[in-house]
Design a protein around this motif. Structure first.
Motif, short mmCIF file in Angstrom:
data_model
loop_
_atom_site.label_atom_id
_atom_site.label_comp_id
_atom_site.label_asym_id
_atom_site.label_seq_id
_atom_site.Cartn_x
_atom_site.Cartn_y
_atom_site.Cartn_z
N ALA A 151 12.99 -9.53 -17.70
CA ALA A 151 11.65 -9.04 -17.37
C ALA A 151 11.07 -9.80 -16.18
O ALA A 151 10.48 -9.21 -15.27
N ALA A 152 11.22 -11.11 -16.18
CA ALA A 152 10.68 -11.92 -15.09
C ALA A 152 11.40 -11.61 -13.78
O ALA A 152 10.76 -11.52 -12.71
N ARG A 153 12.71 -11.40 -13.83
CA ARG A 153 13.45 -11.04 -12.62
C ARG A 153 13.03 -9.66 -12.11
O ARG A 153 12.88 -9.44 -10.91
N ALA A 154 12.83 -8.72 -13.04
CA ALA A 154 12.41 -7.37 -12.66
C ALA A 154 11.01 -7.40 -12.04
O ALA A 154 10.73 -6.67 -11.08
N LEU A 155 10.13 -8.24 -12.56
CA LEU A 155 8.80 -8.37 -11.99
C LEU A 155 8.87 -8.94 -10.58
O LEU A 155 8.16 -8.49 -9.67
N LEU A 156 9.75 -9.90 -10.38
CA LEU A 156 9.93 -10.49 -9.06
C LEU A 156 10.42 -9.45 -8.06
O LEU A 156 9.89 -9.35 -6.93
N LEU A 157 11.40 -8.66 -8.44
CA LEU A 157 11.91 -7.60 -7.56
C LEU A 157 10.83 -6.58 -7.25
O LEU A 157 10.71 -6.09 -6.11
N HIS A 158 10.02 -6.24 -8.25
CA HIS A 158 8.94 -5.28 -8.04
C HIS A 158 7.93 -5.81 -7.03
O HIS A 158 7.47 -5.07 -6.15
N LEU A 159 7.58 -7.09 -7.12
CA LEU A 159 6.60 -7.66 -6.20
C LEU A 159 7.12 -7.66 -4.77
O LEU A 159 6.37 -7.36 -3.82
N HIS A 160 8.39 -7.97 -4.58
CA HIS A 160 8.97 -7.94 -3.23
C HIS A 160 8.94 -6.50 -2.66
O HIS A 160 8.58 -6.29 -1.49
N ALA A 161 9.29 -5.52 -3.48
CA ALA A 161 9.28 -4.13 -3.03
C ALA A 161 7.84 -3.66 -2.78
O ALA A 161 7.58 -2.94 -1.81
N ALA A 162 6.91 -4.07 -3.63
CA ALA A 162 5.51 -3.67 -3.47
C ALA A 162 4.93 -4.23 -2.18
O ALA A 162 4.12 -3.57 -1.52
N GLN A 163 5.34 -5.44 -1.81
CA GLN A 163 4.85 -6.02 -0.56
C GLN A 163 5.26 -5.15 0.63
O GLN A 163 4.46 -4.87 1.52
N LYS A 164 6.50 -4.70 0.64
CA LYS A 164 6.98 -3.86 1.75
C LYS A 164 6.19 -2.55 1.81
O LYS A 164 5.81 -2.09 2.89
N ARG A 165 5.93 -1.96 0.64
CA ARG A 165 5.18 -0.70 0.63
C ARG A 165 3.75 -0.90 1.12
O ARG A 165 3.21 -0.07 1.85
N THR A 166 3.13 -2.01 0.71
CA THR A 166 1.75 -2.27 1.12
C THR A 166 1.66 -2.48 2.63
O THR A 166 0.74 -1.98 3.28
N LEU A 167 2.61 -3.19 3.19
CA LEU A 167 2.62 -3.40 4.64
C LEU A 167 2.82 -2.09 5.39
O LEU A 167 2.24 -1.87 6.46
N GLN A 168 3.63 -1.20 4.83
CA GLN A 168 3.81 0.11 5.45
C GLN A 168 2.50 0.91 5.44
O GLN A 168 2.17 1.60 6.40
N ARG A 169 1.75 0.80 4.34
CA ARG A 169 0.47 1.51 4.26
C ARG A 169 -0.52 0.95 5.27
O ARG A 169 -1.32 1.69 5.84
N LEU A 170 -0.49 -0.35 5.49
CA LEU A 170 -1.36 -0.95 6.50
C LEU A 170 -1.07 -0.37 7.88
O LEU A 170 -1.98 -0.13 8.67
N LYS A 171 0.20 -0.14 8.17
CA LYS A 171 0.56 0.44 9.47
C LYS A 171 0.01 1.85 9.59
O LYS A 171 -0.44 2.27 10.67
N VAL A 172 0.05 2.60 8.51
CA VAL A 172 -0.50 3.96 8.53
C VAL A 172 -2.00 3.91 8.80
O VAL A 172 -2.53 4.67 9.63
N LEU A 173 -2.70 3.03 8.11
CA LEU A 173 -4.14 2.92 8.29
C LEU A 173 -4.50 2.47 9.70
O LEU A 173 -5.54 2.87 10.24
N ALA A 174 -3.63 1.67 10.32
CA ALA A 174 -3.94 1.12 11.64
C ALA A 174 -4.04 2.19 12.71
O ALA A 174 -4.72 1.99 13.73
N VAL A 175 -3.37 3.33 12.55
CA VAL A 175 -3.38 4.38 13.57
C VAL A 175 -4.43 5.45 13.28
O VAL A 175 -4.58 6.40 14.05
#
Length: 338
Positions: A300-324
């Motif tokens: 569970a702890a490893r899965a949470l860690l993987l989820h947080l890394h993936a969520a960070q990438k998605r959030t940064l992608q959304r920031l790029k969308v908002l920037a334009v």
């Protein structure tokens, strides 16, 4: 949270009316004290809880997003059947006993003005921070909302606890700008602390709580389009807030709370564009929850860690969308700092 001292006390008094109503109804449904098919209407439920219809409506919407209530051709909602079938409507008189309460509920004594304006402030700030640096005029906000400055200050203090606003040396409320660096720093903290908090509090998580969360995520995966921005936020809150709250180190939890700004901004993003969650997000949640259900805290702890890394990438992608995108129309109390 409006005061650090509240970290060591129960959170019942600070939770919003709709959350209290949602949690009590959810518990009664899960325990089978409310019969499948019972028609729930805003008015009767509002009278039982001693509140207005607005928080009841919000609670119903959240329960519907979680698959515990169904809409139908008549007014109100149907209580869902445990096996997923849509039952026939049952129009029975609604009472405290029907809801599983042994006695009448006292009116929910919560700061109504602060509650009423909190979500509007949260939405405005969450959108604004993606577009620049803003000052929030406390007096003007009080005038716009028709409340006291104290109510505005209380709502802004809660937003500060979640890292959305800050107070300058001159006591000005400031918000933004949300940068990729700020997002990365929040996720860096969460990657370090959330798995540790999950491990520390896991023993106090009830089987019933874990099973209910597993059922909710399964329903969302089967029909992602049925989960709106509010429904996704509830799923995120379950995993990243509720499931960590049993950790004994309260300073650890306070630090995590103050790194949750990406969750709030993502909620604003999904709300603004009327989006539904990506399937990948839901599957990552399921991996954590199912491992907890199997009593495998390491997985569970490893899965949470993987989820947080993936969520960070998605959030940064959304920031790029908002920037334009062009800067949106914001309330008058949100004043851009050049």
């Amino acid at each position: 949270m409006s005061d650090p001292a509240q970290e060591t006390s129960g959170d019942t008094d600070t939770r919003l009316r709709y959350r209290l109503i949602h949690d009590q109804l959810k518990s009664a449904i899960a325990l089978g004290r409310i019969a499948p098919g019972l028609v729930l209407l805003e008015g009767p439920v509002a009278r039982i809880f001693g509140t207005s219809r607005v928080p009841v409506r919000k609670a119903f919407e959240m329960l519907h997003a979680g698959g515990l209530l169904h809409t139908f051709e008549g007014r109100g909602y149907l209580v869902a059947h445990p096996d997923g079938r849509i039952p026939d409507p049952v129009r029975a008189p609604l009472s405290e006993a029907a809801l599983g309460f042994e006695e009448a509920q006292a009116p929910l004594e919560l700061p109504s003005n602060s509650e009423r304006i909190y979500h509007a402030l949260e939405a405005a700030v969450s959108i604004a921070v993606a577009f620049g640096h803003y000052r929030i005029d406390e007096s003007l906000a009080a005038e716009v909302f028709g409340v006291s400055r104290g109510a505005v200050r209380e709502a802004l203090s809660r937003l500060r606890d979640f890292g959305l606003v800050e107070k300058s040396a001159y006591s000005h409320w400031l918000a933004g700008p949300l940068t990729a660096r700020a997002v990365a720093q929040d996720y860096e903290l969460r990657v370090l602390l959330e798995p540790a908090a999950l491990r520390a509090g896991y023993a106090k998580l009830s089987r019933e709580t874990i099973d209910a969360a597993c059922d909710e995520i399964e329903r969302a995966i089967l029909d992602p389009d049925s989960t709106d921005a509010d429904g996704l936020q509830q799923l995120e809150t379950t995993l990243h807030v509720d499931f960590l709250q049993h950790a004994p180190n309260k300073k650890l939890l306070v630090t995590i709370d103050r790194a949750l700004m990406p969750l709030t901004v993502n909620h604003a993003f999904f709300n603004a564009f009327n989006l539904h969650p990506e399937l990948a997000t839901l599957i990552e949640h399921r991996a954590v929850l199912f491992a907890l259900r199997d009593a495998d805290i390491d997985t569970a702890a490893r899965a949470l860690l993987l989820h947080l890394h993936a969520a960070q990438k998605r959030t940064l992608q959304r920031l790029k969308v908002l920037a334009v995108l062009p800067e949106p129309d914001l309330p008058l109390y949100m004043q851009r700092i050049v």
